[in-house]
Design a protein around this motif. Structure first.
Motif, PDB file in Angstrom:
ATOM      1  N   PHE A  91       0.941  -1.271  -0.121  1.00  0.00           N
ATOM      2  CA  PHE A  91       0.027  -0.121  -0.038  1.00  0.00           C
ATOM      3  C   PHE A  91       0.879   1.335   0.020  1.00  0.00           C
ATOM      4  CE2 PHE A  91      -2.454  -3.396   2.202  1.00  0.00           C
ATOM      5  CZ  PHE A  91      -3.641  -3.396   1.259  1.00  0.00           C
ATOM      6  N   THR A  92       2.149   1.074  -0.022  1.00  0.00           N
ATOM      7  CA  THR A  92       2.880   2.401   0.213  1.00  0.00           C
ATOM      8  C   THR A  92       3.994   2.550  -0.999  1.00  0.00           C
ATOM      9  OG1 THR A  92       4.521   1.308   1.768  1.00  0.00           O
ATOM     10  CG2 THR A  92       2.943   2.447   2.907  1.00  0.00           C
ATOM     11  N   ASP A  93       4.413   1.507  -1.374  1.00  0.00           N
ATOM     12  CA  ASP A  93       5.551   1.542  -2.258  1.00  0.00           C
ATOM     13  C   ASP A  93       4.909   1.345  -3.588  1.00  0.00           C
ATOM     14  OD1 ASP A  93       7.184   1.269  -0.224  1.00  0.00           O
ATOM     15  OD2 ASP A  93       8.345  -0.441  -0.766  1.00  0.00           O
ATOM     16  N   ARG A  94       5.376   2.567  -4.251  1.00  0.00           N
ATOM     17  CA  ARG A  94       4.588   2.755  -5.901  1.00  0.00           C
ATOM     18  C   ARG A  94       5.798   2.606  -6.740  1.00  0.00           C
ATOM     19  NH1 ARG A  94      -0.385   5.302  -6.129  1.00  0.00           N
ATOM     20  NH2 ARG A  94      -1.174   6.052  -4.125  1.00  0.00           N
ATOM     21  N   ARG A  95       5.506   1.683  -7.835  1.00  0.00           N
ATOM     22  CA  ARG A  95       6.406   1.510  -8.969  1.00  0.00           C
ATOM     23  C   ARG A  95       6.651   3.008  -9.850  1.00  0.00           C
ATOM     24  NH1 ARG A  95       7.294  -4.066 -11.955  1.00  0.00           N
ATOM     25  NH2 ARG A  95       9.356  -3.385 -13.205  1.00  0.00           N
ATOM     26  N   HIS A  96       5.544   3.654  -9.847  1.00  0.00           N
ATOM     27  CA  HIS A  96       5.604   4.913 -10.385  1.00  0.00           C
ATOM     28  C   HIS A  96       4.961   5.779  -9.680  1.00  0.00           C
ATOM     29  CE1 HIS A  96       6.529   2.647 -14.052  1.00  0.00           C
ATOM     30  NE2 HIS A  96       5.601   1.938 -14.010  1.00  0.00           N
ATOM     31  N   GLY A  97       5.039   7.289  -9.868  1.00  0.00           N
ATOM     32  CA  GLY A  97       4.282   8.400  -9.177  1.00  0.00           C
ATOM     33  C   GLY A  97       3.007   8.216  -9.683  1.00  0.00           C
ATOM     34  N   LEU A  98       2.055   8.950  -8.847  1.00  0.00           N
ATOM     35  CA  LEU A  98       0.838   9.199  -9.060  1.00  0.00           C
ATOM     36  C   LEU A  98       0.167   9.641 -10.546  1.00  0.00           C
ATOM     37  CD1 LEU A  98      -2.196   8.912  -7.636  1.00  0.00           C
ATOM     38  CD2 LEU A  98      -1.899  11.271  -6.968  1.00  0.00           C
ATOM     39  N   LEU A  99       1.059  10.603 -10.978  1.00  0.00           N
ATOM     40  CA  LEU A  99       0.551  11.013 -12.414  1.00  0.00           C
ATOM     41  C   LEU A  99       0.654   9.843 -13.390  1.00  0.00           C
ATOM     42  CD1 LEU A  99      -0.125  13.225 -14.344  1.00  0.00           C
ATOM     43  CD2 LEU A  99       2.154  13.881 -14.195  1.00  0.00           C
ATOM     44  N   LEU A 100       1.799   9.124 -13.514  1.00  0.00           N
ATOM     45  CA  LEU A 100       2.046   7.982 -14.231  1.00  0.00           C
ATOM     46  C   LEU A 100       1.018   6.865 -14.097  1.00  0.00           C
ATOM     47  CD1 LEU A 100       3.542   7.117 -16.729  1.00  0.00           C
ATOM     48  CD2 LEU A 100       5.563   6.293 -15.248  1.00  0.00           C
ATOM     49  N   SER A 101       0.923   6.788 -12.749  1.00  0.00           N
ATOM     50  CA  SER A 101      -0.175   5.671 -12.495  1.00  0.00           C
ATOM     51  C   SER A 101      -1.671   5.935 -13.109  1.00  0.00           C
ATOM     52  CB  SER A 101      -0.083   5.393 -11.043  1.00  0.00           C
ATOM     53  OG  SER A 101       1.210   4.940 -10.428  1.00  0.00           O
ATOM     54  N   GLY A 102      -1.965   7.328 -12.975  1.00  0.00           N
ATOM     55  CA  GLY A 102      -3.128   7.753 -13.483  1.00  0.00           C
ATOM     56  C   GLY A 102      -3.098   7.514 -15.029  1.00  0.00           C
ATOM     57  N   LEU A 103      -2.270   7.665 -15.547  1.00  0.00           N
ATOM     58  CA  LEU A 103      -2.236   7.812 -17.222  1.00  0.00           C
ATOM     59  C   LEU A 103      -2.320   6.312 -17.404  1.00  0.00           C
ATOM     60  CD1 LEU A 103       0.747  10.021 -17.832  1.00  0.00           C
ATOM     61  CD2 LEU A 103      -1.735  10.458 -18.345  1.00  0.00           C
ATOM     62  N   MET A 104      -1.514   5.163 -16.839  1.00  0.00           N
ATOM     63  CA  MET A 104      -1.870   3.879 -16.955  1.00  0.00           C
ATOM     64  C   MET A 104      -3.130   3.396 -16.679  1.00  0.00           C
ATOM     65  SD  MET A 104       1.773   2.638 -15.076  1.00  0.00           S
ATOM     66  CE  MET A 104       1.394   0.812 -15.236  1.00  0.00           C
ATOM     67  N   GLN A 105      -3.959   3.899 -15.861  1.00  0.00           N
ATOM     68  CA  GLN A 105      -5.277   3.743 -15.597  1.00  0.00           C
ATOM     69  C   GLN A 105      -6.270   4.319 -16.671  1.00  0.00           C
ATOM     70  OE1 GLN A 105      -6.329   1.214 -13.685  1.00  0.00           O
ATOM     71  NE2 GLN A 105      -4.737   0.944 -12.510  1.00  0.00           N
ATOM     72  N   GLY A 106      -5.780   5.483 -17.160  1.00  0.00           N
ATOM     73  CA  GLY A 106      -6.706   5.950 -18.094  1.00  0.00           C
ATOM     74  C   GLY A 106      -6.379   5.494 -19.386  1.00  0.00           C
ATOM     75  N   PHE A 107      -5.205   4.964 -19.682  1.00  0.00           N
ATOM     76  CA  PHE A 107      -4.899   4.301 -21.001  1.00  0.00           C
ATOM     77  C   PHE A 107      -4.376   2.867 -21.002  1.00  0.00           C
ATOM     78  CE2 PHE A 107      -4.821   9.153 -21.500  1.00  0.00           C
ATOM     79  CZ  PHE A 107      -5.571   9.215 -22.616  1.00  0.00           C
ATOM     80  N   PRO A 108      -5.049   2.074 -20.417  1.00  0.00           N
ATOM     81  CA  PRO A 108      -4.631   0.680 -20.266  1.00  0.00           C
ATOM     82  C   PRO A 108      -4.134  -0.212 -21.287  1.00  0.00           C
ATOM     83  CG  PRO A 108      -7.164   0.651 -19.966  1.00  0.00           C
ATOM     84  CD  PRO A 108      -6.531   2.176 -20.147  1.00  0.00           C
ATOM     85  N   GLN A 109      -4.681   0.120 -22.537  1.00  0.00           N
ATOM     86  CA  GLN A 109      -4.390  -0.809 -23.539  1.00  0.00           C
ATOM     87  C   GLN A 109      -3.098  -0.144 -23.908  1.00  0.00           C
ATOM     88  OE1 GLN A 109      -7.451  -0.394 -26.558  1.00  0.00           O
ATOM     89  NE2 GLN A 109      -8.800  -1.951 -25.204  1.00  0.00           N
ATOM     90  N   LEU A 110      -2.921   1.181 -23.965  1.00  0.00           N
ATOM     91  CA  LEU A 110      -1.618   1.704 -24.477  1.00  0.00           C
ATOM     92  C   LEU A 110      -0.357   1.263 -23.494  1.00  0.00           C
ATOM     93  CD1 LEU A 110       0.233   3.757 -26.245  1.00  0.00           C
ATOM     94  CD2 LEU A 110      -0.760   5.291 -24.781  1.00  0.00           C
ATOM     95  N   ALA A 111      -0.753   1.398 -22.063  1.00  0.00           N
ATOM     96  CA  ALA A 111       0.363   1.216 -21.246  1.00  0.00           C
ATOM     97  C   ALA A 111       0.513  -0.653 -21.337  1.00  0.00           C
ATOM     98  CB  ALA A 111      -0.264   1.150 -19.934  1.00  0.00           C
ATOM     99  N   ARG A 112      -0.328  -1.417 -21.808  1.00  0.00           N
ATOM    100  CA  ARG A 112       0.224  -2.784 -22.164  1.00  0.00           C
ATOM    101  C   ARG A 112       1.081  -2.973 -23.216  1.00  0.00           C
ATOM    102  NH1 ARG A 112      -5.184  -4.199 -19.604  1.00  0.00           N
ATOM    103  NH2 ARG A 112      -6.195  -3.783 -21.745  1.00  0.00           N
ATOM    104  N   LYS A 113       0.908  -2.054 -24.191  1.00  0.00           N
ATOM    105  CA  LYS A 113       1.535  -2.166 -25.467  1.00  0.00           C
ATOM    106  C   LYS A 113       2.796  -1.697 -25.013  1.00  0.00           C
ATOM    107  CE  LYS A 113      -2.143  -1.639 -28.799  1.00  0.00           C
ATOM    108  NZ  LYS A 113      -2.739  -0.820 -29.795  1.00  0.00           N
TER     109      LYS A 113
END
Length: 297
Positions: free
Chosen positions: A213-235
């Motif tokens: 719950f505390t260690d993030r691989r990426h910051g909040l902004l990049l994590s938000g972009l990954m959730q916003g564009f999941p298909q692009l993030a997978r590619k």
């Protein structure tokens, strides 16, 4: 010179097209006349999350604000339009009658590059239905009831630990105590191992449990972009789970399975049921075990 102008014009056109697409997406609900909060272009409806508010506080506030205005309201899960059902009958239809049309979670997962995200909570469509069908038999009433003695044993141990803590200090952080209790219950019921979090607050399982719950691989902004564009993030082969946490759980389960197979150990726990379900008869690690384990966790 001509080539430079063509390249510059192409880049400008591409940026304008991306900006226009983004603008259309962030005006999705406004164009349809659906009530919603004005979104932030970076965080959608979750501006201030984790810094000022929790996800639960933002969602609760949104629900209270729009309750009674209609069957649903719109919001933005970071950069993606989403719906919050406000009418009880609509909720029942989504969860029961029309559930076959709503099995997609719409969340980022990448089972190839980030295997611990490929579980039942995040899976979509056909993959979700396959996993759900295989896992239903592991959560029957009789099998869940069989785990109750373990839960009771850990609860009794928690009472003893809590009493010892109160003797040393009248102020106790109950959230931490419950976290240690939950870790021990999951370890015993799911994996058949003793995590010893109640006796040792710095046990490895508990330490890793906090880091989830505390260690993030990426910051909040990049994590938000990954959730916003999941298909692009997978590619782009992106991942969300911290590498240390991934290595720990993969090793933990592999060693558990290997030990049981080598020493022919059988346990009255979820891991045993999952091993039987996956047909794990040789010394190998089946992905369904990870999928189901992290669904349970």
């Amino acid at each position: 010179m001509a080539l430079t102008l063509v390249l510059l014009a192409s880049i400008t056109t591409l940026l304008m097209a991306v900006a226009y697409f983004y603008w259309l997406r962030m005006n999705f609900w406004r164009a349809r006349g659906i009530p919603h909060d004005k979104p932030s272009y970076l965080f959608g409806s979750f501006s201030g999350v984790s810094k000022q508010y929790s996800f639960a506080e933002i969602v609760r506030s949104m629900y209270q604000r729009y309750k009674g205005t209609g069957p649903f309201c719109g919001y933005f899960f970071f950069q993606r339009p989403a719906v919050m059902a406000l009418d009880m009958q609509l909720v029942k239809n989504i969860l029961i009658k029309d559930f076959s049309n709503f099995s997609d979670r719409g969340l980022f997962y990448n089972e190839k590059d980030d295997p611990l995200t490929g579980h039942l909570f995040f899976a979509d469509s056909a993959k979700w239905h396959v996993l759900h069908g295989k896992l239903s038999s592991t959560f029957t009433e009789s099998k869940v009831r069989g785990m109750f003695p373990c839960v009771r044993q850990k609860a009794q141990q928690m009472v003893v630990t809590l009493g010892e803590m109160l003797q040393r200090n009248s102020c106790v952080e109950i959230k931490e105590v419950m976290g240690r209790y939950t870790t021990d219950v999951i370890g015993k019921c799911a994996l058949g191992v003793e995590c010893n979090s109640l006796t040792n607050p710095n046990a490895e399982c508990r330490t890793i449990g906090r880091r989830i719950f505390t260690d993030r691989r990426h910051g909040l902004l990049l994590s938000g972009l990954m959730q916003g564009f999941p298909q692009l993030a997978r590619k782009l082969h992106m991942a969300t789970i911290h590498p240390d946490i991934e290595r720990f759980f993969m090793r933990f389960v592999r060693e558990n399975v290997a030990y049981r197979l080598e020493h022919k150990v059988r346990g009255n726990d979820l891991m045993q049921q999952l091993m039987e379900l996956s047909g794990c008869k040789k010394l190998r690690f089946r992905k369904i075990i990870v999928d189901a384990l992290f669904c349970a966790l």
